[in-house]
Scaffold this motif. Sequence first.
Motif, PDB file in Angstrom:
ATOM      1  N   GLY A 174       0.832  -1.196   0.000  1.00 23.56           N
ATOM      2  CA  GLY A 174       0.000   0.000   0.000  1.00 23.56           C
ATOM      3  C   GLY A 174       0.863   1.240   0.000  1.00 23.56           C
ATOM      4  N   THR A 175       0.518   2.193   0.848  1.00 26.66           N
ATOM      5  CA  THR A 175       1.323   3.422   0.918  1.00 26.66           C
ATOM      6  C   THR A 175       2.585   3.214   1.735  1.00 26.66           C
ATOM      7  OG1 THR A 175       0.034   4.101   2.842  1.00 26.66           O
ATOM      8  CG2 THR A 175      -0.665   4.934   0.706  1.00 26.66           C
ATOM      9  N   GLY A 176       2.642   2.103   2.496  1.00 26.31           N
ATOM     10  CA  GLY A 176       3.764   1.894   3.415  1.00 26.31           C
ATOM     11  C   GLY A 176       5.123   2.034   2.776  1.00 26.31           C
ATOM     12  N   ILE A 177       5.340   1.340   1.655  1.00 25.49           N
ATOM     13  CA  ILE A 177       6.665   1.357   1.042  1.00 25.49           C
ATOM     14  C   ILE A 177       7.009   2.736   0.473  1.00 25.49           C
ATOM     15  CG2 ILE A 177       5.812   0.590  -1.213  1.00 25.49           C
ATOM     16  CD1 ILE A 177       9.187  -0.300   0.529  1.00 25.49           C
ATOM     17  N   PHE A 178       5.983   3.541   0.165  1.00 23.57           N
ATOM     18  CA  PHE A 178       6.231   4.876  -0.380  1.00 23.57           C
ATOM     19  C   PHE A 178       6.736   5.847   0.684  1.00 23.57           C
ATOM     20  CE2 PHE A 178       3.246   2.997  -3.383  1.00 23.57           C
ATOM     21  CZ  PHE A 178       3.758   3.386  -4.607  1.00 23.57           C
ATOM     22  N   ILE A 179       6.446   5.545   1.973  1.00 25.04           N
ATOM     23  CA  ILE A 179       6.799   6.507   3.027  1.00 25.04           C
ATOM     24  C   ILE A 179       7.633   5.923   4.159  1.00 25.04           C
ATOM     25  CG2 ILE A 179       4.746   7.927   2.592  1.00 25.04           C
ATOM     26  CD1 ILE A 179       3.414   6.561   5.001  1.00 25.04           C
ATOM     27  N   VAL A 180       7.697   4.582   4.279  1.00 27.45           N
ATOM     28  CA  VAL A 180       8.297   3.993   5.479  1.00 27.45           C
ATOM     29  C   VAL A 180       9.803   4.234   5.575  1.00 27.45           C
ATOM     30  CG1 VAL A 180       8.847   1.685   4.538  1.00 27.45           C
ATOM     31  CG2 VAL A 180       8.196   1.943   6.957  1.00 27.45           C
ATOM     32  N   LEU A 181      10.475   4.427   4.451  1.00 26.94           N
ATOM     33  CA  LEU A 181      11.930   4.633   4.486  1.00 26.94           C
ATOM     34  C   LEU A 181      12.301   5.910   5.234  1.00 26.94           C
ATOM     35  CD1 LEU A 181      12.882   3.495   0.869  1.00 26.94           C
ATOM     36  CD2 LEU A 181      13.489   2.351   2.993  1.00 26.94           C
ATOM     37  N   ALA A 236      18.051   2.893  11.359  1.00 26.73           N
ATOM     38  CA  ALA A 236      18.951   1.769  11.076  1.00 26.73           C
ATOM     39  C   ALA A 236      20.095   2.107  10.141  1.00 26.73           C
ATOM     40  CB  ALA A 236      18.160   0.603  10.488  1.00 26.73           C
ATOM     41  N   GLY A 237      20.008   3.226   9.406  1.00 31.24           N
ATOM     42  CA  GLY A 237      21.026   3.515   8.406  1.00 31.24           C
ATOM     43  C   GLY A 237      20.848   2.604   7.199  1.00 31.24           C
ATOM     44  N   PRO A 238      21.898   2.426   6.386  1.00 34.99           N
ATOM     45  CA  PRO A 238      21.800   1.542   5.217  1.00 34.99           C
ATOM     46  C   PRO A 238      21.429   0.108   5.583  1.00 34.99           C
ATOM     47  CG  PRO A 238      23.759   2.914   5.064  1.00 34.99           C
ATOM     48  CD  PRO A 238      23.198   3.129   6.440  1.00 34.99           C
ATOM     49  N   ALA A 239      21.689  -0.288   6.842  1.00 33.66           N
ATOM     50  CA  ALA A 239      21.334  -1.639   7.286  1.00 33.66           C
ATOM     51  C   ALA A 239      19.834  -1.832   7.354  1.00 33.66           C
ATOM     52  CB  ALA A 239      21.964  -1.923   8.653  1.00 33.66           C
ATOM     53  N   VAL A 240      19.063  -0.809   6.980  1.00 33.45           N
ATOM     54  CA  VAL A 240      17.606  -0.953   6.892  1.00 33.45           C
ATOM     55  C   VAL A 240      17.255  -2.081   5.924  1.00 33.45           C
ATOM     56  CG1 VAL A 240      17.197   0.644   4.961  1.00 33.45           C
ATOM     57  CG2 VAL A 240      15.465   0.383   6.757  1.00 33.45           C
ATOM     58  N   ILE A 241      18.185  -2.391   5.019  1.00 31.44           N
ATOM     59  CA  ILE A 241      17.980  -3.523   4.109  1.00 31.44           C
ATOM     60  C   ILE A 241      17.744  -4.803   4.914  1.00 31.44           C
ATOM     61  CG2 ILE A 241      19.100  -4.972   2.358  1.00 31.44           C
ATOM     62  CD1 ILE A 241      20.710  -2.372   1.602  1.00 31.44           C
ATOM     63  N   LEU A 269      10.215   8.378  -2.045  1.00 28.27           N
ATOM     64  CA  LEU A 269      10.644   7.758  -3.294  1.00 28.27           C
ATOM     65  C   LEU A 269      10.624   8.763  -4.448  1.00 28.27           C
ATOM     66  CD1 LEU A 269       8.966   4.207  -3.203  1.00 28.27           C
ATOM     67  CD2 LEU A 269      11.121   4.986  -2.214  1.00 28.27           C
ATOM     68  N   ALA A 270       9.598   9.618  -4.467  1.00 28.94           N
ATOM     69  CA  ALA A 270       9.523  10.626  -5.524  1.00 28.94           C
ATOM     70  C   ALA A 270      10.697  11.595  -5.428  1.00 28.94           C
ATOM     71  CB  ALA A 270       8.203  11.390  -5.429  1.00 28.94           C
ATOM     72  N   ALA A 271      11.053  12.012  -4.200  1.00 32.31           N
ATOM     73  CA  ALA A 271      12.173  12.938  -4.008  1.00 32.31           C
ATOM     74  C   ALA A 271      13.489  12.328  -4.476  1.00 32.31           C
ATOM     75  CB  ALA A 271      12.271  13.335  -2.538  1.00 32.31           C
ATOM     76  N   VAL A 277      22.151   8.807   4.279  1.00 30.61           N
ATOM     77  CA  VAL A 277      21.199   8.533   5.354  1.00 30.61           C
ATOM     78  C   VAL A 277      20.572   9.820   5.882  1.00 30.61           C
ATOM     79  CG1 VAL A 277      21.002   7.694   7.732  1.00 30.61           C
ATOM     80  CG2 VAL A 277      22.282   6.373   6.043  1.00 30.61           C
ATOM     81  N   SER A 278      21.355  10.859   5.986  1.00 32.02           N
ATOM     82  CA  SER A 278      20.869  12.123   6.554  1.00 32.02           C
ATOM     83  C   SER A 278      19.734  12.735   5.740  1.00 32.02           C
ATOM     84  CB  SER A 278      22.016  13.127   6.655  1.00 32.02           C
ATOM     85  OG  SER A 278      22.587  13.355   5.373  1.00 32.02           O
ATOM     86  N   ALA A 279      19.642  12.382   4.459  1.00 30.19           N
ATOM     87  CA  ALA A 279      18.620  12.978   3.593  1.00 30.19           C
ATOM     88  C   ALA A 279      17.232  12.385   3.833  1.00 30.19           C
ATOM     89  CB  ALA A 279      19.006  12.800   2.131  1.00 30.19           C
ATOM     90  N   PHE A 280      17.170  11.231   4.478  1.00 29.87           N
ATOM     91  CA  PHE A 280      15.875  10.566   4.672  1.00 29.87           C
ATOM     92  C   PHE A 280      15.048  11.191   5.779  1.00 29.87           C
ATOM     93  CE2 PHE A 280      18.145   7.275   2.364  1.00 29.87           C
ATOM     94  CZ  PHE A 280      17.164   6.720   1.564  1.00 29.87           C
ATOM     95  N   ASP A 281      15.699  11.701   6.805  1.00 27.90           N
ATOM     96  CA  ASP A 281      15.001  12.191   7.990  1.00 27.90           C
ATOM     97  C   ASP A 281      14.077  13.352   7.634  1.00 27.90           C
ATOM     98  OD1 ASP A 281      14.179  12.438  10.548  1.00 27.90           O
ATOM     99  OD2 ASP A 281      16.042  13.288  11.337  1.00 27.90           O
TER     100      ASP A 281
END
Length: 475
Positions: free
Chosen positions: A53-60, A67-72, A300-302, A290-294
Amino acid sequence: MATVKQPLLQQVLRRKPVPAMTAEAGTDTEHGELARSIGLFQLSMFGIGATIGTGIFIVLTQAVPVAGPAVIWSFVLAGTVAGLTAICYAELASAVPVSGSSYSYAYATLGEGVAMVVAACLLLEYGVSAAAVAVGWSQYLNELLDNLFGFTIPENLSQAPEAGGIFNLPAVILVGLCALLLIRGASESAKVNAAMVMIKLGVLVLFVVLGLQGWSSDNLSDFTPFGLNGITSAAGIIFFSYIGLDAVSTAGEEVKNPRRTMPLAIIISLVVVTAVYVAVAIVAVAAQPVSAFDGQEAGLAAILEDVTGSTWPATVLAAGAVVSIFSVTLVVIYGQTRILFAMGRDGMIPPLFHRVNPKTMTPVPATIIVAVVVSLLAGVLPINFLAEMTSIGTLVAFLVVSVGVMVLRRTAPDLPRGFKVPGYPVTPILSIAGCFWIIKDLRAVTIYVFLIWASVALAWYFVYGIRHSELGKAK
């Protein structure tokens, strides 16, 4: 037939025999009350459609700062916990291939009273989540209209009162469209859903392909800045992006060859969803620091805008989200009507919910009632409040399914099963442990709401269900 009085505890714990369930559903004769018109591909699309649903579009934007890149690895961990439960669902769906999902499984394994509480959890999960995603639909629809035509639906008509509006009209329209489609027929709904799922998978694949152009190994150099605690904490956040796989189990009476098709569809859905999520996560964390996600909006669009230097990705992803939410709402409302259908047949709620239109072979009254309730919730309540209400009901249903696998193995070892949980009994035990691991981090208010809701369900059971139970009448 008059109900024979039994001791109260015996009534609460009475279990419905699986052969009686499958006979009602026409599992072995292929002639039940509902039309068996859904195949493996369409059913798999149900699971994928309800989950992505919308989760993957915003959850990151929430998980990467934790978690940093280890979010994988957080996605893999969350997928593993969800997968353990999904495998348990697969066994019960093949052993008890009827409508009703966890409610029916609980009725067969843990008793009538527990089944009533589980039903309340499912109605909370499906009803509230349908309203929540419908509210989100109006936001993405406005973004898409703004990008394409330069106008938006006025705030008064696209926001709940607490969010500054008067009534969320787009959310209500979405629910109405889904209800009309579901009334038309399960087969037609499954076909439309399959088309929408393919579109949103295409949008996410597009993100992966274009996002690879921005790959930078430097963004992955400090891979685990927050250690194992960061990975597990982010997995707890991500876990709710996997909710929806259980929607497959609500379709038991409308699936062709359900003992084989249902477990396969659950496993296919799990594999596809996990693969897509992990691919999106890898590309996203490699494409920007990582700092750009906060606090990043429209994550995803950004990312794609930065990679391509263009604004069109925002339009494509908004369109993907609009289609995605329509698909989620459709499947979730479908699931709720089938749970109510099973409860009505069992006498737990009024028989109106069990009534099927002879022409469309769908539970029309149940669909209309669900649509009205979901529309009212979506029209007047804010999305944050709605989203908080779904988690506990889901986890309790997951717990019951995992316990139910072990109970049914003991009480009905010779029952036909199209699929058996591998690594039994370790797998269901790990599933139970994983659910408790997620529950411990829920907010206290969520637990309190669940306890109140469960108390209401039990009150209804003792006032109505215990006296009208079809199983009780048969004693």
